[in-house]
Design a protein around this motif. Structure first.
Motif, PDB file in Angstrom:
ATOM      1  N   ILE A  53       0.862  -1.185   0.000  1.00  0.00           N
ATOM      2  CA  ILE A  53       0.000   0.000   0.000  1.00  0.00           C
ATOM      3  C   ILE A  53       0.899   1.236   0.000  1.00  0.00           C
ATOM      4  N   ILE A  54       0.773   2.029  -1.034  1.00  0.00           N
ATOM      5  CA  ILE A  54       1.621   3.221  -1.181  1.00  0.00           C
ATOM      6  C   ILE A  54       1.098   4.323  -0.267  1.00  0.00           C
ATOM      7  N   GLU A  55       2.000   4.851   0.568  1.00  0.00           N
ATOM      8  CA  GLU A  55       1.546   5.819   1.564  1.00  0.00           C
ATOM      9  C   GLU A  55       2.138   7.208   1.392  1.00  0.00           C
ATOM     10  N   ASP A  56       3.164   7.339   0.532  1.00  0.00           N
ATOM     11  CA  ASP A  56       3.713   8.684   0.309  1.00  0.00           C
ATOM     12  C   ASP A  56       4.388   8.750  -1.062  1.00  0.00           C
ATOM     13  N   TYR A  57       4.896   9.952  -1.416  1.00  0.00           N
ATOM     14  CA  TYR A  57       5.460  10.142  -2.756  1.00  0.00           C
ATOM     15  C   TYR A  57       6.716   9.306  -3.000  1.00  0.00           C
ATOM     16  N   ASN A  58       7.507   9.096  -1.937  1.00  0.00           N
ATOM     17  CA  ASN A  58       8.701   8.258  -2.079  1.00  0.00           C
ATOM     18  C   ASN A  58       8.334   6.838  -2.482  1.00  0.00           C
ATOM     19  N   GLU A  59       7.346   6.323  -1.792  1.00  0.00           N
ATOM     20  CA  GLU A  59       6.921   4.952  -2.100  1.00  0.00           C
ATOM     21  C   GLU A  59       6.299   4.872  -3.496  1.00  0.00           C
ATOM     22  N   LEU A  60       5.595   5.935  -3.850  1.00  0.00           N
ATOM     23  CA  LEU A  60       4.981   5.979  -5.174  1.00  0.00           C
ATOM     24  C   LEU A  60       6.058   5.844  -6.246  1.00  0.00           C
TER      25      LEU A  60
ATOM     26  N   ARG B 168       9.262   4.684  -5.785  1.00  0.00           N
ATOM     27  CA  ARG B 168      10.007   3.435  -5.638  1.00  0.00           C
ATOM     28  C   ARG B 168       9.209   2.239  -6.189  1.00  0.00           C
ATOM     29  N   LEU B 169       7.897   2.276  -5.987  1.00  0.00           N
ATOM     30  CA  LEU B 169       7.091   1.107  -6.360  1.00  0.00           C
ATOM     31  C   LEU B 169       6.617   1.133  -7.816  1.00  0.00           C
ATOM     32  N   LYS B 170       7.077   2.148  -8.560  1.00  0.00           N
ATOM     33  CA  LYS B 170       6.761   2.167  -9.991  1.00  0.00           C
ATOM     34  C   LYS B 170       7.332   0.935 -10.682  1.00  0.00           C
ATOM     35  N   LYS B 171       8.429   0.438 -10.091  1.00  0.00           N
ATOM     36  CA  LYS B 171       9.098  -0.726 -10.703  1.00  0.00           C
ATOM     37  C   LYS B 171       8.444  -2.047 -10.296  1.00  0.00           C
ATOM     38  N   PHE B 172       7.557  -1.980  -9.304  1.00  0.00           N
ATOM     39  CA  PHE B 172       6.985  -3.216  -8.760  1.00  0.00           C
ATOM     40  C   PHE B 172       6.079  -3.887  -9.796  1.00  0.00           C
ATOM     41  N   LYS B 173       6.239  -5.219  -9.918  1.00  0.00           N
ATOM     42  CA  LYS B 173       5.544  -5.913 -11.009  1.00  0.00           C
ATOM     43  C   LYS B 173       4.096  -6.306 -10.683  1.00  0.00           C
ATOM     44  N   GLY B 174       3.759  -6.366  -9.391  1.00  0.00           N
ATOM     45  CA  GLY B 174       2.406  -6.823  -9.040  1.00  0.00           C
ATOM     46  C   GLY B 174       1.431  -5.684  -8.809  1.00  0.00           C
TER      47      GLY B 174
ATOM     48  N   ASN C  12      -0.620  -0.259 -12.081  1.00  0.00           N
ATOM     49  CA  ASN C  12      -1.094  -1.511 -11.454  1.00  0.00           C
ATOM     50  C   ASN C  12      -1.934  -1.298 -10.198  1.00  0.00           C
ATOM     51  N   LEU C  13      -2.657  -0.195 -10.160  1.00  0.00           N
ATOM     52  CA  LEU C  13      -3.452   0.089  -8.956  1.00  0.00           C
ATOM     53  C   LEU C  13      -4.703  -0.802  -8.905  1.00  0.00           C
ATOM     54  N   SER C  14      -4.785  -1.605  -7.839  1.00  0.00           N
ATOM     55  CA  SER C  14      -5.973  -2.465  -7.678  1.00  0.00           C
ATOM     56  C   SER C  14      -6.819  -2.047  -6.478  1.00  0.00           C
ATOM     57  N   THR C  15      -6.178  -1.351  -5.514  1.00  0.00           N
ATOM     58  CA  THR C  15      -6.834  -1.195  -4.215  1.00  0.00           C
ATOM     59  C   THR C  15      -6.770   0.245  -3.711  1.00  0.00           C
ATOM     60  N   LEU C  16      -7.911   0.742  -3.291  1.00  0.00           N
ATOM     61  CA  LEU C  16      -7.932   2.012  -2.575  1.00  0.00           C
ATOM     62  C   LEU C  16      -8.145   1.681  -1.103  1.00  0.00           C
ATOM     63  N   HIS C  17      -7.277   2.219  -0.247  1.00  0.00           N
ATOM     64  CA  HIS C  17      -7.305   1.845   1.163  1.00  0.00           C
ATOM     65  C   HIS C  17      -7.428   3.059   2.064  1.00  0.00           C
ATOM     66  N   TYR C  18      -8.213   2.901   3.128  1.00  0.00           N
ATOM     67  CA  TYR C  18      -8.190   3.909   4.198  1.00  0.00           C
ATOM     68  C   TYR C  18      -8.356   3.188   5.519  1.00  0.00           C
ATOM     69  N   HIS C  19      -7.930   3.837   6.575  1.00  0.00           N
ATOM     70  CA  HIS C  19      -8.105   3.282   7.917  1.00  0.00           C
ATOM     71  C   HIS C  19      -8.419   4.466   8.801  1.00  0.00           C
ATOM     72  N   ILE C  20      -9.563   4.433   9.446  1.00  0.00           N
ATOM     73  CA  ILE C  20     -10.054   5.610  10.146  1.00  0.00           C
ATOM     74  C   ILE C  20      -9.560   5.675  11.585  1.00  0.00           C
ATOM     75  N   SER C  21      -9.732   4.582  12.312  1.00  0.00           N
ATOM     76  CA  SER C  21      -9.413   4.614  13.724  1.00  0.00           C
ATOM     77  C   SER C  21      -9.578   3.215  14.308  1.00  0.00           C
ATOM     78  N   LYS C  22      -9.319   3.113  15.611  1.00  0.00           N
ATOM     79  CA  LYS C  22      -9.623   1.858  16.283  1.00  0.00           C
ATOM     80  C   LYS C  22     -10.825   2.057  17.199  1.00  0.00           C
ATOM     81  N   GLN C  23     -11.478   0.946  17.541  1.00  0.00           N
ATOM     82  CA  GLN C  23     -12.628   0.987  18.468  1.00  0.00           C
ATOM     83  C   GLN C  23     -13.578   2.130  18.077  1.00  0.00           C
ATOM     84  N   ILE C  24     -14.057   2.081  16.843  1.00  0.00           N
ATOM     85  CA  ILE C  24     -15.025   3.078  16.366  1.00  0.00           C
ATOM     86  C   ILE C  24     -16.352   2.796  17.065  1.00  0.00           C
TER      87      ILE C  24
END
Ligand SMILES: *Cc1c(COP(=O)(O)O)cnc(C)c1O
Length: 464
Positions: A172-179, A181-187, A225-237
């Protein structure tokens, strides 16, 4: 005369069971009961465990893990999602990903995977455990692994290695650096959005540093290769609305992202499903929560005119917390103040060490005696831990907890419920106290997963 007495006795016994909130599905205590001698009993099908006997044999403090409870919760969760998907005519599929960070203990992870869970890992070291699991060749390699957390080079190379072994590993890409770096990722990859929304929960999210803002995402547009949009709001909602509101917002963003990323098929709504720790108030049931999630997703997608995406949830606490209890012995009592008859019960372990969230986030727990449960005279107490720290205590947020009087029992052990999530990995060694022993109770048998630490064991961790 005699018959009447038995009836009265039985009533009284169920009265105690009710008083201690046992045997109640809405509180996740359906496996717990009181034995004839006033001792805490845990049932696993037709097997049963007498907790008092266990701590007499193995000592205290002790954690007891019930993998069958974990198994049942995972199975129920998956079945309930699939049932509502069918009933409501939702066209997407459901994938459950167990958030391993809730509890990485083998006896939590393996039952989850056996019941059909995929995984969500938070670090390279958690992913390493997945590698170990796969190498033992016990599992179908079709399980999917979502990788959250900052992607170090080590993390990324492990992701690539496991992908090469046929596992579906989705960073899961979380910032511009990862974006970059992961351009090369095959999956396939996912991307995390920091939704501009607040819900009632433990974490107020004032400064959320996870993921891209909605604006940034729309600006980024196409992601390879974007398959998934992810968010996480909080714990014990704490309300169902805390799930449906972000879900609607995320689906609108999903629709926007989908225009440039036709391969975007999955919406991952993260963790946060709460459990009724306190066992006092009404709390939403898993069933009604799941019902509302699927219903809202369908309605919103139909309104937006988009194909129903596959759904992922990464609930951790929800499945793990009820699968473990922590037992302490009361070693002494002290007056809270001379006037009010309230007592400190000092336990032979530490809240700051063994149940760290007591201190860190003022977590509330349900506490019951392990023996002496039929005692009719109770007194209001607070619990004190054995470290020298004045913060090492459990006061239920200032309320008192009714407990049997020490003079009425030969000894007294107490059980803290729902300790299966997070506490183990957060555990520490303040005052160099030993960690509790860890027992696994399954199929009527007890296995010692971690023996009680000796002074030597603890000293070694500090270079002695
Ligand atoms: C912590 C976490 C979870 C699990 O949260 P729970 O509150 O235990 O359900 C899921 N996803 C992400 C990204 C997390 O950080």
């Amino acid at each position: 005369m005699k018959k009447n007495q038995t009836v009265r006795k039985r009533k009284k016994k169920n009265g105690f069971k009710k008083f201690w909130r046992l045997g109640l599905e809405e509180f996740n205590t359906q496996n717990f009961d009181i034995g004839p001698d006033g001792e805490l009993i845990v049932r696993e099908g037709n097997y049963q465990y007498n907790v008092h006997d266990l701590v007499k044999k193995y000592g205290s403090p002790t954690e007891i893990v019930f993998p069958t409870i974990m198994e049942n919760r995972v199975r129920d969760l998956i079945e309930t999602f699939n049932a509502y998907i069918k009933i409501l005519g939702y066209k997407g599929r459901f994938y459950y990903h167990y958030a391993m960070k809730a509890n990485q203990t083998k006896e939590f992870v393996l039952p989850a995977v056996a019941e059909g869970a995929n995984l969500d890992v938070a670090s390279a070291n958690e992913l390493y455990l997945v590698k170990r699991m796969i190498e033992q060749d016990k599992f179908n390699r079709k399980i999917r692994v979502i990788c959250n957390g900052p992607k170090t080079e080590k993390y990324i190379s492990l992701i690539e290695e496991l992908k090469g072994k046929g596992l579906i590993v989705v960073p899961i890409i979380e910032d511009y650096n990862e974006l970059e770096r992961l351009k090369k990722f095959k999956g396939e990859v996912g991307i995390r959005v920091n939704l501009d929304i607040k819900v009632q929960a433990h974490w107020d999210k004032k400064f959320n540093r996870y993921g891209f803002t909605e604006e940034e995402l729309l600006k980024i547009g196409k992601v390879r290769n974007l398959s998934t949009l992810h968010y996480h709001i909080s714990k014990q909602i704490i309300t169902i609305k805390g799930f449906t509101k972000p879900l609607k917002r995320a689906l609108r963003l999903f629709a926007g992202m989908k225009e440039k990323n036709p391969g975007l098929m999955i919406l991952d709504i993260g963790g946060g499903a709460g459990i009724p720790f306190e066992k006092k108030k009404h709390f939403y049931s898993g069933k009604s929560l799941i019902h509302q999630i699927v219903k809202t997703a369908k309605k919103e997608c139909d309104k937006l005119g988009i194909r129903h995406p596959n759904l992922i949830v990464e609930w951790g606490s929800y499945v793990a917390a009820p699968a473990q209890i922590t037992i302490y012995k009361i070693i002494t009592e002290k007056d809270v103040s001379v006037k009010n008859h309230k007592k400190w019960y000092v336990v032979d372990g530490s809240f700051m060490n063994d149940l760290l969230d007591t201190w860190a986030i003022h977590q509330k727990w349900h506490v019951v005696p392990v023996n002496c449960m039929n005692s009719r005279k109770l007194q209001p107490v607070w619990f004190a831990g054995s470290s020298c720290d004045s913060d090492d205590k459990y006061t239920a947020g200032g309320d008192y907890i009714p407990m049997p009087r020490l003079e009425d029992c030969d000894e007294l052990f107490v059980a803290f419920f729902d300790t299966g999530a997070y506490q183990d990995a957060l555990a520490s060694h303040h005052c160099l106290l030993s960690s509790p022993a860890k027992l696994i109770a399954q199929n009527g048998e007890i296995k010692v997963a971690r023996r009680r630490e000796t002074a030597e064991d603890v000293g070694r961790q500090f270079g002695w």
